[in-house]
Design an enzyme around this catalytic site. Structure first.
Site, PDB file in Angstrom:
ATOM      1  N   ARG A  57       0.821  -1.214   0.000  1.00 27.12           N
ATOM      2  CA  ARG A  57       0.000   0.000   0.000  1.00 27.12           C
ATOM      3  C   ARG A  57       0.856   1.267   0.000  1.00 27.12           C
ATOM      4  O   ARG A  57       0.372   2.352  -0.297  1.00 27.12           O
ATOM      5  CB  ARG A  57      -0.974  -0.006   1.186  1.00 27.12           C
ATOM      6  CG  ARG A  57      -2.226   0.827   0.907  1.00 27.12           C
ATOM      7  CD  ARG A  57      -3.255   0.795   2.025  1.00 27.12           C
ATOM      8  NE  ARG A  57      -2.729   1.307   3.263  1.00 27.12           N
ATOM      9  CZ  ARG A  57      -2.471   0.582   4.357  1.00 27.12           C
ATOM     10  NH1 ARG A  57      -2.712  -0.708   4.371  1.00 27.12           N
ATOM     11  NH2 ARG A  57      -1.960   1.134   5.434  1.00 27.12           N
ATOM     12  N   TYR A 116     -14.349  20.022 -13.656  1.00 29.57           N
ATOM     13  CA  TYR A 116     -14.941  18.694 -13.798  1.00 29.57           C
ATOM     14  C   TYR A 116     -16.080  18.539 -12.790  1.00 29.57           C
ATOM     15  O   TYR A 116     -15.935  18.879 -11.613  1.00 29.57           O
ATOM     16  CB  TYR A 116     -13.857  17.640 -13.564  1.00 29.57           C
ATOM     17  CG  TYR A 116     -14.269  16.232 -13.906  1.00 29.57           C
ATOM     18  CD1 TYR A 116     -14.517  15.865 -15.228  1.00 29.57           C
ATOM     19  CD2 TYR A 116     -14.386  15.263 -12.923  1.00 29.57           C
ATOM     20  CE1 TYR A 116     -14.878  14.569 -15.551  1.00 29.57           C
ATOM     21  CE2 TYR A 116     -14.744  13.962 -13.239  1.00 29.57           C
ATOM     22  CZ  TYR A 116     -14.991  13.632 -14.556  1.00 29.57           C
ATOM     23  OH  TYR A 116     -15.342  12.333 -14.863  1.00 29.57           O
ATOM     24  N   ASP A 187      -6.253  20.877 -13.169  1.00 29.32           N
ATOM     25  CA  ASP A 187      -6.570  19.618 -13.829  1.00 29.32           C
ATOM     26  C   ASP A 187      -6.269  19.827 -15.312  1.00 29.32           C
ATOM     27  O   ASP A 187      -6.976  20.573 -15.997  1.00 29.32           O
ATOM     28  CB  ASP A 187      -8.044  19.282 -13.587  1.00 29.32           C
ATOM     29  CG  ASP A 187      -8.468  17.948 -14.199  1.00 29.32           C
ATOM     30  OD1 ASP A 187      -7.821  17.518 -15.174  1.00 29.32           O
ATOM     31  OD2 ASP A 187      -9.458  17.369 -13.722  1.00 29.32           O
ATOM     32  N   LYS A 212      -7.540   8.918 -19.549  1.00 29.74           N
ATOM     33  CA  LYS A 212      -7.770   9.550 -20.851  1.00 29.74           C
ATOM     34  C   LYS A 212      -6.521   9.413 -21.745  1.00 29.74           C
ATOM     35  O   LYS A 212      -6.138   8.320 -22.058  1.00 29.74           O
ATOM     36  CB  LYS A 212      -8.185  10.999 -20.633  1.00 29.74           C
ATOM     37  CG  LYS A 212      -9.257  11.181 -19.532  1.00 29.74           C
ATOM     38  CD  LYS A 212     -10.601  10.559 -19.870  1.00 29.74           C
ATOM     39  CE  LYS A 212     -11.557  10.464 -18.693  1.00 29.74           C
ATOM     40  NZ  LYS A 212     -11.833  11.709 -17.979  1.00 29.74           N
TER      41      LYS A 212
HETATM   42  C1  PLP Z   1     -12.230  11.981 -16.630  1.00 26.31           C
HETATM   43  C2  PLP Z   1     -11.819  13.195 -15.932  1.00 26.31           C
HETATM   44  C3  PLP Z   1     -11.619  13.222 -14.551  1.00 26.31           C
HETATM   45  C4  PLP Z   1     -11.878  12.023 -13.675  1.00 26.31           C
HETATM   46  O1  PLP Z   1     -11.007  10.979 -13.985  1.00 26.31           O
HETATM   47  P1  PLP Z   1     -11.350   9.436 -13.680  1.00 26.31           P
HETATM   48  O2  PLP Z   1     -10.130   8.719 -14.106  1.00 26.31           O
HETATM   49  O3  PLP Z   1     -12.573   9.107 -14.484  1.00 26.31           O
HETATM   50  O4  PLP Z   1     -11.642   9.341 -12.218  1.00 26.31           O
HETATM   51  C5  PLP Z   1     -11.202  14.397 -13.972  1.00 26.31           C
HETATM   52  N1  PLP Z   1     -10.996  15.503 -14.693  1.00 26.31           N
HETATM   53  C6  PLP Z   1     -11.184  15.520 -16.037  1.00 26.31           C
HETATM   54  C7  PLP Z   1     -10.932  16.791 -16.780  1.00 26.31           C
HETATM   55  C8  PLP Z   1     -11.597  14.378 -16.699  1.00 26.31           C
HETATM   56  O5  PLP Z   1     -11.781  14.416 -18.022  1.00 26.31           O
END
Ligand code: PLP
Length: 396
Positions: A57, A116, A187, A212
């Site tokens: 962990r 988001y 982000d 992504k």
């Molecule tokens: C998809 C996404 C998230 C969340 O990511 P997960 O891997 O689905 O938890 C956060 N911010 C943005 C801009 C995203 O496109």
């Protein structure tokens, strides 16, 4: 010598000499790492014997290589300080772990209103229960400046944003934050380190959904936060408690996916630009949002700070929700699905995919147009995608 992002995608973070003379970083599945004897254990906990791990962990050798690669891709700090990355089970767990590590009751956060959706919900509904205050503001440096309070600790923003691809001026953002002694978290999932390097502007923390573009194959979920090592160390302490780790196999898959990261991004930047330009001149299209188009409100900012503009495109069609569904359903190549950044192009109507639970008036209040379509351009041939979109649009 500073290496290119192509070379860093392949070699960044990897040990030259790997276990068992393996060419690729091995997948290590162990949950614990034995000590040679009690003396070694004593020396390890006194910090005299440096070795890898103790318990799964707290770290895993495959995870550490994935983290080092992400850190290398994100580039150096402006002051030359050491960076580090923390890999997490999902993008959301990276965001949640980071925010929980940064706040205490009475902390004030500023969050831009087009961040988001689940990040906003976490701040508004979950953190509020523990006395963490926040202000949701217009997504601009002026909007953020107006929202700052004496107890503001962190600015949470995103660039580009979803679905309208708004971009924030990082130079102005960091100047404002430094003047007010506030930390910044961005982000940058939609930009990726290929297109935007926020740390080089002095942003404190960059978070990504590695689900992504970074994973890049629509087959893994992961997230990461990257910044100066002391800050990441503090967040890692919380990770060891919350336990939202990415599994070793996920880390292995992420390393594998990142080998082609720069090559994929180059194609997706070019393809995204061409598809956006095609859409903009199509008679059935009302408006296109893509930061690479001169018509986009943030084009000047995007051009100043980004290498390319990725491959997420939003557009409204001449028609409503039903006509939008007709276009989506007539597409033969893109799948009707959420997410973005993988080889398979994806298409969806935000009004139905992310905001199905809302009435049209609520969606309008949130800026989600009924005739809006969002497309993630994948790795297919651009001409094929354009021909497919053309026949689908001509059905309405
Ligand atoms: C998809 C996404 C998230 C969340 O990511 P997960 O891997 O689905 O938890 C956060 N911010 C943005 C801009 C995203 O496109």
């Amino acid at each position: 010598m500073a290496r290119s992002i192509e070379t860093l995608s392949v070699h960044g973070g990897e040990l030259r000499d790997k276990a068992h003379d393996s060419l690729v970083t091995p997948l290590i599945l162990a949950t614990a790492y034995p000590f040679e004897n009690t003396d070694e254990l004593h020396r390890y906990f006194r910090g005299e014997h440096i070795r890898g791990e103790e318990y799964g962990r707290y770290g895993n050798p495959t995870q550490q290589v994935a983290e080092a690669k992400l850190s290398a891709l994100e580039g150096p700090l402006p002051n030359g300080g050491e960076t580090d990355a923390l890999l997490s089970a999902t993008g959301m767990s990276a965001i949640v772990t980071t925010l929980l590590a940064m706040v205490k009751p009475g902390t004030h956060l500023v969050i831009t209103a087009d961040s988001y959706r689940k990040t906003r919900v976490f701040v508004r509904e979950f953190l509020a229960k523990f006395g963490v205050e926040h202000t949701s503001c217009e997504p601009s440096v002026e909007g953020i400046a107006a929202a700052l309070k004496p107890n503001t600790k962190l600015i949470i923003t995103e660039s580009p944003t979803n679905p309208y691809l708004n971009c924030i001026d990082l130079e102005a953002l960091v100047k404002l934050a430094k003047e007010n002694r506030v930390k910044t978290m961005i982000d940058a999932t939609l930009a990726t380190p290929y297109n935007l390097q926020p740390l080089s502007y002095g942003v404190d923390l960059v978070v990504h959904s590695a689900t992504k573009y970074l994973g890049g194959h629509n087959d893994l979920m992961a997230g990461a936060v990257i910044g100066a090592k002391p800050l990441i160390d503090a967040i890692r302490e919380h990770q060891g408690m919350f336990g939202a780790l990415a599994a070793p196999f996920t880390a292995y898959m992420l390393i594998r996916g990142l080998k082609t990261f720069a090559v994929r991004m180059k194609h997706q930047n070019e393809s995204g630009q061409r598809v956006a330009e095609f859409l903009e001149q199509h008679p059935k299209v009302e408006r296109v949002w893509y930061p690479g188009l001169a018509s986009h409100p943030a084009h000047a900012i995007a051009k100043k700070q980004m290498r390319g503009f990725s491959s997420l495109i939003s557009f409204t069609i001449k028609g409503g929700l039903v006509e939008g569904s007709k276009v989506v359903d007539a597409c033969e190549i893109p799948y009707l699905a959420p997410s973005l950044g993988g080889p398979e192009s994806l298409i969806e109507q935000p009004a139905l995919m992310s905001y199905y639970d809302k009435a049209p008036e609520e969606r309008a209040a949130l800026g989600i147009r009924e005739n809006l379509i969002r497309m993630s351009v994948g790795l297919e041939g651009t001409d094929d995608l354009i021909a497919d979109l053309n026949q689908a649009l001509n059905k309405i």
